[in-house]
Each structure stands twice: as C-alpha cells, then as structure tokens.
Design an enzyme around this catalytic site. Structure first.
Site, PDB file in Angstrom:
ATOM      1  N   ASN A 150       0.806  -1.235   0.000  1.00 49.23           N
ATOM      2  CA  ASN A 150       0.000   0.000   0.000  1.00 49.23           C
ATOM      3  C   ASN A 150       0.835   1.278   0.000  1.00 49.23           C
ATOM      4  O   ASN A 150       0.480   2.263  -0.632  1.00 49.23           O
ATOM      5  CB  ASN A 150      -1.013  -0.022   1.152  1.00 49.23           C
ATOM      6  CG  ASN A 150      -0.351  -0.038   2.503  1.00 49.23           C
ATOM      7  OD1 ASN A 150       0.738  -0.575   2.672  1.00 49.23           O
ATOM      8  ND2 ASN A 150      -0.992   0.554   3.477  1.00 49.23           N
ATOM      9  N   GLY A 226       1.885  -6.072   7.337  1.00 47.52           N
ATOM     10  CA  GLY A 226       0.963  -6.684   6.383  1.00 47.52           C
ATOM     11  C   GLY A 226      -0.324  -7.064   7.078  1.00 47.52           C
ATOM     12  O   GLY A 226      -0.665  -6.521   8.136  1.00 47.52           O
ATOM     13  N   THR A 230      -1.558 -13.072   7.765  1.00 49.58           N
ATOM     14  CA  THR A 230      -0.151 -13.377   7.435  1.00 49.58           C
ATOM     15  C   THR A 230       0.702 -13.243   8.693  1.00 49.58           C
ATOM     16  O   THR A 230       1.590 -14.055   8.933  1.00 49.58           O
ATOM     17  CB  THR A 230       0.365 -12.425   6.333  1.00 49.58           C
ATOM     18  OG1 THR A 230      -0.651 -12.235   5.367  1.00 49.58           O
ATOM     19  CG2 THR A 230       1.612 -12.962   5.678  1.00 49.58           C
ATOM     20  N   GLU A 248       3.319  -5.335  12.423  1.00 46.51           N
ATOM     21  CA  GLU A 248       2.419  -4.189  12.201  1.00 46.51           C
ATOM     22  C   GLU A 248       1.322  -4.685  11.282  1.00 46.51           C
ATOM     23  O   GLU A 248       1.575  -4.941  10.100  1.00 46.51           O
ATOM     24  CB  GLU A 248       3.184  -3.024  11.549  1.00 46.51           C
ATOM     25  CG  GLU A 248       4.314  -2.471  12.384  1.00 46.51           C
ATOM     26  CD  GLU A 248       3.838  -1.816  13.676  1.00 46.51           C
ATOM     27  OE1 GLU A 248       2.655  -1.452  13.767  1.00 46.51           O
ATOM     28  OE2 GLU A 248       4.654  -1.703  14.603  1.00 46.51           O
ATOM     29  N   CYS A 282      -3.399   1.524   6.334  1.00 49.42           N
ATOM     30  CA  CYS A 282      -3.841   0.790   7.528  1.00 49.42           C
ATOM     31  C   CYS A 282      -4.466   1.732   8.553  1.00 49.42           C
ATOM     32  O   CYS A 282      -5.215   1.303   9.422  1.00 49.42           O
ATOM     33  CB  CYS A 282      -2.670   0.040   8.144  1.00 49.42           C
ATOM     34  SG  CYS A 282      -1.248   1.101   8.426  1.00 49.42           S
ATOM     35  N   GLU A 461       7.136   0.410  16.252  1.00 52.21           N
ATOM     36  CA  GLU A 461       8.204   0.943  15.409  1.00 52.21           C
ATOM     37  C   GLU A 461       8.339   2.427  15.748  1.00 52.21           C
ATOM     38  O   GLU A 461       7.661   2.943  16.627  1.00 52.21           O
ATOM     39  CB  GLU A 461       7.841   0.763  13.933  1.00 52.21           C
ATOM     40  CG  GLU A 461       7.732  -0.699  13.537  1.00 52.21           C
ATOM     41  CD  GLU A 461       7.491  -0.900  12.044  1.00 52.21           C
ATOM     42  OE1 GLU A 461       6.673  -0.179  11.460  1.00 52.21           O
ATOM     43  OE2 GLU A 461       8.140  -1.798  11.463  1.00 52.21           O
TER      44      GLU A 461
HETATM   45  P1  NDP Z   1      -0.020  -9.355   3.227  1.00 51.58           P
HETATM   46  O1  NDP Z   1      -0.047  -9.836   4.617  1.00 51.58           O
HETATM   47  O2  NDP Z   1      -0.696 -10.161   2.191  1.00 51.58           O
HETATM   48  O3  NDP Z   1       1.486  -9.176   2.726  1.00 51.58           O
HETATM   49  C1  NDP Z   1       2.443  -8.380   3.383  1.00 51.58           C
HETATM   50  C2  NDP Z   1       3.824  -8.835   2.958  1.00 51.58           C
HETATM   51  O4  NDP Z   1       4.037 -10.162   3.428  1.00 51.58           O
HETATM   52  C3  NDP Z   1       4.018  -8.891   1.453  1.00 51.58           C
HETATM   53  O5  NDP Z   1       5.367  -8.601   1.130  1.00 51.58           O
HETATM   54  C4  NDP Z   1       3.705 -10.353   1.162  1.00 51.58           C
HETATM   55  O6  NDP Z   1       4.268 -10.758  -0.048  1.00 51.58           O
HETATM   56  C5  NDP Z   1       4.346 -11.018   2.352  1.00 51.58           C
HETATM   57  N1  NDP Z   1       3.831 -12.338   2.683  1.00 51.58           N
HETATM   58  C6  NDP Z   1       2.616 -12.875   2.376  1.00 51.58           C
HETATM   59  N2  NDP Z   1       2.532 -14.144   2.863  1.00 51.58           N
HETATM   60  C7  NDP Z   1       3.705 -14.405   3.498  1.00 51.58           C
HETATM   61  C8  NDP Z   1       4.224 -15.526   4.221  1.00 51.58           C
HETATM   62  N3  NDP Z   1       3.516 -16.652   4.390  1.00 51.58           N
HETATM   63  N4  NDP Z   1       5.461 -15.452   4.732  1.00 51.58           N
HETATM   64  C9  NDP Z   1       6.187 -14.318   4.607  1.00 51.58           C
HETATM   65  N5  NDP Z   1       5.766 -13.222   3.916  1.00 51.58           N
HETATM   66  C10 NDP Z   1       4.530 -13.265   3.388  1.00 51.58           C
HETATM   67  O7  NDP Z   1      -0.560  -7.872   3.287  1.00 51.58           O
HETATM   68  P2  NDP Z   1      -0.824  -6.900   2.084  1.00 51.58           P
HETATM   69  O8  NDP Z   1       0.409  -6.765   1.257  1.00 51.58           O
HETATM   70  O9  NDP Z   1      -2.098  -7.323   1.442  1.00 51.58           O
HETATM   71  O10 NDP Z   1      -1.006  -5.511   2.843  1.00 51.58           O
HETATM   72  C11 NDP Z   1      -2.206  -5.072   3.329  1.00 51.58           C
HETATM   73  C12 NDP Z   1      -2.304  -5.303   4.821  1.00 51.58           C
HETATM   74  O11 NDP Z   1      -1.226  -4.661   5.470  1.00 51.58           O
HETATM   75  C13 NDP Z   1      -3.544  -4.703   5.423  1.00 51.58           C
HETATM   76  O12 NDP Z   1      -4.108  -5.619   6.324  1.00 51.58           O
HETATM   77  C14 NDP Z   1      -3.046  -3.481   6.158  1.00 51.58           C
HETATM   78  O13 NDP Z   1      -3.843  -3.086   7.229  1.00 51.58           O
HETATM   79  C15 NDP Z   1      -1.695  -3.930   6.594  1.00 51.58           C
HETATM   80  N6  NDP Z   1      -0.842  -2.802   6.881  1.00 51.58           N
HETATM   81  C16 NDP Z   1      -0.501  -2.531   8.175  1.00 51.58           C
HETATM   82  C17 NDP Z   1       0.263  -1.415   8.485  1.00 51.58           C
HETATM   83  C18 NDP Z   1       0.668  -1.129   9.888  1.00 51.58           C
HETATM   84  O14 NDP Z   1       1.606  -0.347  10.078  1.00 51.58           O
HETATM   85  N7  NDP Z   1       0.042  -1.704  10.891  1.00 51.58           N
HETATM   86  C19 NDP Z   1       0.715  -0.498   7.442  1.00 51.58           C
HETATM   87  C20 NDP Z   1       0.316  -0.883   6.117  1.00 51.58           C
HETATM   88  C21 NDP Z   1      -0.432  -1.999   5.854  1.00 51.58           C
HETATM   89  P3  NDP Z   1       3.391 -10.715  -1.409  1.00 51.58           P
HETATM   90  O15 NDP Z   1       2.654  -9.434  -1.447  1.00 51.58           O
HETATM   91  O16 NDP Z   1       4.453 -10.797  -2.420  1.00 51.58           O
HETATM   92  O17 NDP Z   1       2.477 -11.884  -1.358  1.00 51.58           O
END
Ligand code: NDP
Length: 480
Positions: A150, A226, A230, A248, A282, A461
C-alpha cells in the site's frame, strides 16, 4: 517493460529459480514487466551475503553507517520525480500522493535513522560501593524486513533504515504486487557505495519467497508489516525458534465526530481519512461515528465533498482517487460492498466500479463508497476492507461510541473530532488503539512509537523503539 532483478551481494541478478511473475499496472490492467519468483536457493544466497557483510558493517561505527544512509537519502531525493512516477504506475496511487507523501517520507525515514543513530546512547549504573554496570546495545545480525504494497517504498525504508543504522544486515522482501521502487532503490544503494551484502532485496510471492525467508535458520529477527492473517502465520513459524518479531498488522479504525467539533475541519479531515490512497492505508478511518445531533448536517457535507472527488488516471494532477492495487483486491472490495447490502446497508454514495475509457478501460477503479444503516457489530463494520469504502453511523453518548469504537479485534488507530479538551483526553485514554489523533489524521512525528494493540500488531516501530528492536542489550558488570 521493466524486468526486475534481485539485489544480492551488491549485484542485480536473476533468480536461480528462473521463475517470474507478471507485474501488472492497476490503472491499465496491462503488464509492465516481470518479477523474479525467488526460491529458497535465492533466499539462501541473500542470507549468506548478509552474514558475510555483518561483521564489518556492525563494527564500522555509527558515523560511517550514517554517512552512507545520508548519501542514499540524497540520491533518492534527487530522483524523486522518477520514483514517484514508478510508484504511481506500480501501485495505482495518484502521482500527487506519491510525489508529496510516499517518496518524501522514504527520504525522511532514511535521514531520520541516519541521524538518530548518532544520538543513541547506552546506560551505566554505579553499584555502590564496589561495581560499575554498563549496557551495550549490539546489532542482532541478519534480519528480515517484509513490507506490503500500500505504501511500498515508504514502508520498505521505514524498516530497513533503522535496521541498517543499528548495524544489522538485511534481507528485505517488498510485496510482489509493487516491486518497482525497491528495485530502483537497489540501484541507488549501489551508486551510493553501500558495501556488498549489507542490504539484499529479494522478490517473489509471499507464501513462497517470504515464507522461505522467515523460515531461514540464520535470520535473527523478522520485522513484518501486512495483514493480520499473514502475521499470525509468521508468528507461528518463528515463535518456536525464539526469533525476535515485530508485527504491524491490519486496522478497522474509528473516526469519531462529536457535536462540539469544528464541523468544517471534521468533514475535511474525515474525507481524507476515508479515501486517501483509495482507502488503502492501515490508518484510514473506515468507521465514521457521528453524534446524532449533527448526524444529518455532517452527512450532507461529507457526502458532498466525497462526491466531488475525481476518480481517474492516477497521473492526472486533478485526480484524487486512483486505481486500487490489483484485480484480486478490486474483487475483494466489491464483494464487501455486496456483503454490506446483504447485511442491510444503504449505499449513500458510490458502491460500484468506475468505468474509464481508452488506456484505462481495464483498470481497477472503484467509486468512493459511503454506507449507512449498519449495526456496529456486523461483518462490514468488523472486518478490514482496505478500500475506498466507509460506513457512517450515529451515536447518542460517549459510552455508546466507546463501545462501538472498541468492538473490533483491531486496535491500530482512532481519530476524534472535538473542541472540548477534557473530552479529548478522556476519550483518547479509553480507546484501545496504539495511536489516537485529535482534530487531525495521519500527522506523524517519526520520534513517536508507532504500532497497534490487540490483533493490529505486536511491538512498536518509530524513534528509538525500532533501534531497540534491531539490537540486543548486554549488561557488563565490573567489580571495582
Ligand atoms: P499481506 O499480509 O498479504 O502481505 C504483506 C507482505 O508479506 C508482502 O510482502 C507479502 O508478499 C508477504 N507475505 C505474504 N505471505 C507471506 C508468508 N507466508 N510469509 C512471509 N511473507 C509473506 O498484506 P498486504 O500486502 O495485502 O497488505 C495489506 C495489509 O497490510 C492490510 O491488512 C493493512 O492493514 C496492513 N498494513 C498494516 C500497516 C501497519 O503499520 N500496521 C501499514 C500498512 C499496511 P506478497 O505481497 O508478495 O504476497
């Protein structure tokens, strides 16, 4: 077409797996390049390079590390227009947002930690009358930084900057959905003279490459941003190995409008908190709660402002709402709009895709959507949608709105609009979230702790919290 390469041991290389994924531009639905789908073999090469680089990087001194990070920041700032263009193309966000928020913040992250590390200090205790204790913070070793799509470069640098400043070496994995600026960033690191192996950037799918990275036995810590699912999966994998973990995760943030607010400010701020980056932050306030005495007037003004937002080509400077990040995510958001209607929600605005013409006819555009008439505990009001979709509901009392606000499994952020200082403090103290904004949204000071409560995450963080995460404290006791 931009074919992306891994950055391992100071070089841009193809994956040993020889597997690639298409990179799709969300505003056009067209392929713009390919991304390595790296295997455990590629991850291993990256970890080996980071291990070899660690002793020199950890011991070269904060001053030296600071200089290189500042140089990277300068080069990134110089290339801001190209980076902003790439971020907008890859993510679908508006060029304006990428130019004014994403890339400047990435520069700021690097400068902040490059200088913070110069001010880090240890503690000493004189144990009367016979001993002196002093503490030393030592970098952990090789760490994994995994970031989402994002705010691609913004969150990528938010992790790697403190890790590198603290003296760790890093294997980072950006989201496969938005890999472009991390690839460009690798070229800048080479130009800045970052020693080989200090930062390695490996591309690929989360469940494939990301998981191989998290499971690697020589990774000392995982810093992950993420989704909550996950995060749960990663926590289950690393807990038995006692790796340090920072999570996070998601949010479903309340945006509370009291009757004693400055109405114009509350309306303007709520529109920003709802639809910035197509609602894919987020911290977005996706549940708007308005005191019943001003509900109708707030709603009218809010809908008028939201309806005036222009959806379209993200590169057009007049456009405020770009494309959502991918076809999969587009369908997920639309399915939540369907669910909201099944749950009895009334669509006040939007509720449908936006069909553009020409080059953008196959892009993933969704109209800013406002839904009312839903109970606080329905799925639409409990689950993270992460798109340009908000709900709006009235409340009668402070205790009622606190019940609504605290009802989800998340606890990341909240916003309160009130001119009553006593009320602002009282409500802020009772909201279960890591951040509470009063009469503002997304106003950040990088020295402050950042993170969520409940299922929004573990750890904080920001500021010295991040330096503490990437280091381990040792106490040395000397008998005098
Ligand atoms: P995901 O959890 O799908 O992915 C986050 C990252 O983890 C990506 O690089 C993804 O790779 C990787 N990933 C996915 N599965 C695995 C695994 N099994 N093992 C290790 N790495 C993995 O989240 P999104 O990318 O869809 O992001 C959106 C989410 O992030 C929302 O829920 C949002 O709220 C949250 N978020 C939280 C923030 C915070 O600071 N609290 C800030 C920004 C977002 P790939 O994409 O290549 O599959």
């Amino acid at each position: 077409m931009q074919d992306i390469l891994n950055y391992i041991n100071g070089q841009l290389i193809q994956p040993k797996s020889n597997l690639y994924i298409d990179n799709i531009a969300p505003a056009t639905g067209k392929k713009i390049g390919s991304i390595p789908n790296s295997s455990a073999i590629d991850v291993n090469l990256a970890v080996e390079a980071a291990q070899a680089a660690f002793p020199t990087w950890a011991s070269c001194g904060a001053d030296q590390r600071s200089k290189i990070l500042l140089k990277i920041a300068d080069l990134l700032e110089k290339a801001l227009p190209e980076f902003a263009q790439a971020e907008s193309l890859d993510n679908g966000k508006t060029l304006k947002l990428a130019s004014t928020v994403d890339i400047p913040r990435a520069v700021h992250n690097l400068r902040f930690y490059a200088t913070a590390i110069l001010h880090a200090h240890d503690e000493a205790y004189y144990t009367e009358p016979h001993a002196l204790n002093y503490t030393r913070r030592e970098p952990l070793g090789v760490v994994a930084c995994i970031s989402p799509w994002n705010l691609p470069l913004y969150l990528f640098t938010w992790k790697i900057a403190p890790a590198l400043a603290a003296g760790c070496t890093v294997v980072a994995k950006p989201s496969e959905v938005t890999p472009l600026t991390a690839f460009m960033f690798a070229k800048i690191c080479i130009e800045a003279g970052l020693p080989a192996g200090v930062l390695n950037i490996i591309h690929g799918e989360g469940a494939h490459t990301g998981q191989a990275l998290v499971e690697h036995p020589d990774i000392e810590a995982v810093s992950f941003t993420g989704g909550t699912h996950t995060g749960q999966r990663i926590a289950a994998l690393v807990a038995p190995k006692f790796k340090k973990l920072s999570l996070e995760l998601g949010g479903k943030n309340p945006n509370i409008v009291f009757e004693d607010c400055d109405l114009e400010k509350a309306v303007k701020g709520s529109v920003l908190a709802s639809f910035s980056n197509q609602g894919q932050i987020c911290l977005c306030g996706s549940r708007i709660m308005v005191h019943q005495s001003i509900y109708e007037v707030f709603k009218e003004k809010f809908l008028a402002k939201a309806a005036a937002l222009q959806v379209g080509n993200p590169q057009d400077p007049h456009v405020q709402v770009g494309a959502v990040v991918s076809e999969g995510h587009y369908h997920k958001i639309l399915s939540y709009i369907d669910l909201a209607q099944k749950e009895g929600g009334k669509i006040l605005l939007g509720g449908m895709p936006v069909q553009l013409e020409g080059d953008y006819s196959k892009g993933f555009f969704i109209a800013p959507t406002v839904i009312e008439n839903l109970p606080y505990d329905c799925r639409t009001n409990q689950e993270e949608i992460f798109g340009p979709v908000v709900t709006i509901m009235p409340f009668e009392s402070e205790s009622e709105v606190l019940k609504y606000a605290n009802s989800t499994k998340y606890g990341l952020a909240a916003t309160i609009w009130t001119e009553n200082l006593t009320r602002a403090h009282r409500v802020a103290h009772q909201i279960k979230s890591g951040i509470v904004w009063v009469n503002c949204w997304l106003l950040r000071d990088l020295r402050t702790p950042f993170g969520g409560m409940k299922e929004s995450g573990v750890g904080r963080e920001g500021g010295f919290e991040a330096i503490r995460f990437f280091t381990e404290e040792k106490n040395i006791c000397i008998k005098l």
